[in-house]
Design an enzyme around this catalytic site. Structure first.
Site, PDB file in Angstrom:
ATOM      1  CG  ASP A  52       7.968   0.317  -0.788  1.00 53.76           C
ATOM      2  OD1 ASP A  52       6.758   0.100  -0.740  1.00 53.76           O
ATOM      3  OD2 ASP A  52       8.465   1.455  -0.652  1.00 53.76           O
TER       4      ASP A  52
ATOM      5  CG  ASP B 116       6.750  -5.453  -2.069  1.00 54.52           C
ATOM      6  OD1 ASP B 116       6.813  -4.544  -2.913  1.00 54.52           O
ATOM      7  OD2 ASP B 116       6.288  -5.298  -0.926  1.00 54.52           O
TER       8      ASP B 116
ATOM      9  CD  GLU C 265      -7.528 -14.736   1.345  1.00 53.37           C
ATOM     10  OE1 GLU C 265      -6.571 -15.474   1.592  1.00 53.37           O
ATOM     11  OE2 GLU C 265      -7.876 -13.794   2.079  1.00 53.37           O
TER      12      GLU C 265
END
Ligand SMILES: [Zn+2]
Length: 408
Positions: A106, A104, A41
Site C-alpha cells: 500500500d 499487500d 468464505e
C-alpha cells in the site's frame, strides 16, 4: 465517488459486467476438489457499512444470483474451510484449510519518503515504487520459490495485491506463510535496519532498484531539504565519511547530483580501503530504505485474513480492482483505470449505437458479452490469460494422476 448513483451503477455492473464464470473457474481450481469453491468464505460489505462474513455458495449460479441480489459495495475473499462457512461456521471443528498466499503493498507505507503525493493520492511518479515492488517480488516468487501462478491486482486506489495461486502456496500453514514473508520483508514500513547485502536475494533486489533509481530520485527529490539530507546521512556510520558527503551536498542543489556525489565519495573511500564493515554497504542500505517494497506482513501471515476481491469496485474512487500484467507494470497508470461510471457510459453508448442499426437485428454483435463493449475487456483478458496458465497446470496434474493409476 460514493454518490447517489453508486448503488444503481453497482446494480448494472453486477448484472452485466462482473466476470462470474471466470471468477468461478479461478476459485474452483480445476474442480479436482469441488469444496475449493463451495467451502470458500466470501464476505460482503453492504450499503451503510453493514458487514457480513461467512458467505459461501454451492454453485456458480448461486454465487451470481446472490451477488446480484445483495449488490455488495465490497467483496472480500477468505479461506477455504473444512465445511461450508454458511452452514457450519459455529461448529467447534470448523476451521480454515487453505488459501492463496497473498501480498499487500500500500502506498501509504511510503508516505515518509514519497514527496509527490500523500494519503489517498497516487500519481505516475509514486507509482514507480509499485513498479519496483512488483519487479522484485515477481523475480523472487518465481525464481526463489518456484511459484508461477501469480495474479497481480490493482487495489482500486493506491496499492497492489498479489495472489499466489500455486497449490503448494495455497496449502502453506500460517507459520510457513510467516517464514515466506519474513524472507521477503527485508524492510517493514519506516524501518531502516541494515541487511546482509551479500545475500543473493538482496543482491538481485538491489540490481532491480538500481535500474529504476535514477528516475525515482529525479521524480521524488529525495535529497532536496536539509531534513531529507540528514535522514540519508544517518545511514553513514562514520563521522569522517559523513563530513565528506555533507561537503558534497553543499556544492549541489538537486537530488540526482547529490546522490551521484555521495556514490562517488563512497566509491573513492572503498578504493582506498577506508570503508569498514559498518560503512561498506551504506549505498545499498540507502537504496533499500528508499525503494525496497514495503509489505504489510500481517495480511500475508494469516490463513484467515480476508482480502478484497479482484473486480470489486473501490467505493471511494469508483475504480475497478483490475488484474495487472506484471510484464508491463511500467505502463500501468492507476489514474486511467476504468471507473464504474465510465463502464456504464460505455455500454449505454454501445447499446444506443446498436439500436440505431436495428435493421441488422440478427448481427452476432448483439450477443457480444457486455464487458467486451467496454474498457474492461483488457483486464478480463489479463485474467483469462492467468486462468489459461492455471488450466495447463491442472491438465498436467490430471495426466500425472492417470499415469499413477496406470502404474498400479
Ligand atoms: Zn505521487
Amino acid at each position: 465517488m460514493v454518490d447517489d448513483q453508486f448503488p444503481d451503477y453497482l446494480n448494472v455492473y453486477y448484472k452485466r459486467l462482473f466476470p462470474y464464470a471466470q471468477f468461478h473457474k479461478w476459485l474452483s481450481y480445476g474442480n479436482v476438489n469441488p469444496e475449493n469453491f463451495t467451502n470458500r468464505e466470501f464476505s460482503f460489505t453492504l450499503h451503510e457499512d453493514i458487514y457480513i462474513r461467512f458467505q459461501s455458495f454451492n454453485s456458480l449460479q448461486e454465487f451470481e444470483t446472490e451477488i446480484q441480489n445483495r449488490c455488495p459495495f465490497k467483496i472480500d475473499i477468505g479461506a477455504v474451510f473444512n465445511m461450508s462457512p454458511k452452514v457450519c461456521r459455529n461448529y467447534p471443528q470448523f476451521h480454515a484449510m487453505e488459501k492463496e498466499l497473498v501480498i499487500d503493498i500500500d502506498m501509504t507505507d511510503y508516505d515518509s519518503i514519497r514527496t509527490c503525493c500523500s494519503g489517498a493520492d497516487v500519481c505516475q511518479k509514486c507509482w514507480r515504487f509499485m513498479v519496483i515492488a512488483v519487479k522484485i517480488l515477481e523475480r523472487s516468487l518465481r525464481d526463489d520459490f518456484g511459484w508461477s501462478h501469480l495474479l497481480w491486482v490493482f487495489s482500486g486506489r493506491r496499492g497492489i495485491h498479489c495472489w499466489i495461486c500455486d497449490e503448494s502456496a495455497r496449502k502453506l500453514s500460517p507459520s510457513e506463510r510467516g517464514a515466506v514473508i519474513d524472507y521477503l520483508a527485508v524492510l517493514t514500513a519506516g524501518d531502516n535496519k541494515r541487511c546482509n547485502v551479500n545475500h543473493p536475494f538482496i543482491k538481485n533486489s538491489i540490481s532491480i532498484i538500481k535500474e529504476e533509481f535514477e528516475n525515482l530520485i529525479v521524480e521524488q527529490k529525495f535529497l532536496e531539504t536539509p531534513e531529507q539530507c540528514s535522514k540519508i546521512l544517518s545511514f553513514i556510520a562514520d563521522e569522517k565519511l559523513k563530513e565528506q558527503i555533507n561537503l558534497q551536498f553543499s556544492k549541489y542543489q538537486n537530488s540526482l547530483q547529490r546522490w551521484e556525489a555521495l556514490s562517488l565519495v563512497v566509491q573513492n573511500n572503498h578504493k582506498r580501503g577506508l570503508l569498514n564493515f559498518k560503512t561498506k554497504s551504506c549505498v545499498e542500505d540507502i537504496l533499500l530504505y528508499l525503494a525496497y517494497p514495503r509489505l504489510d506482513v500481517n495480511v500475508t501471515k494469516g490463513l484467515n485474513h480476508l482480502l478484497k476481491s479482484p473486480f470489486c469496485i473501490h467505493p471511494k474512487t469508483g475504480k475497478v480492482c483490475v488484474p495487472i500484467n506484471p510484464k508491463v507494470i511500467d505502463k500501468f497508470n492507476p489514474n486511467t483505470v476504468p471507473t464504474i461510471s465510465m463502464l456504464i457510459d460505455e455500454i449505454t453508448e454501445y447499446d444506443k449505437k446498436q439500436k440505431e442499426i436495428v435493421s441488422d437485428a440478427n448481427t452476432s454483435s448483439n450477443r457480444l458479452k457486455d464487458y467486451k463493449k467496454t474498457s474492461m475487456l483488457k483486464s478480463v483478458s489479463i485474467f483469462e490469460e492467468f486462468l489459461r496458465n492455471l488450466e495447463n497446470s491442472w491438465k498436467g496434474d490430471r495426466i500425472k494422476n492417470s499415469d499413477l493409476k496406470m502404474e498400479f
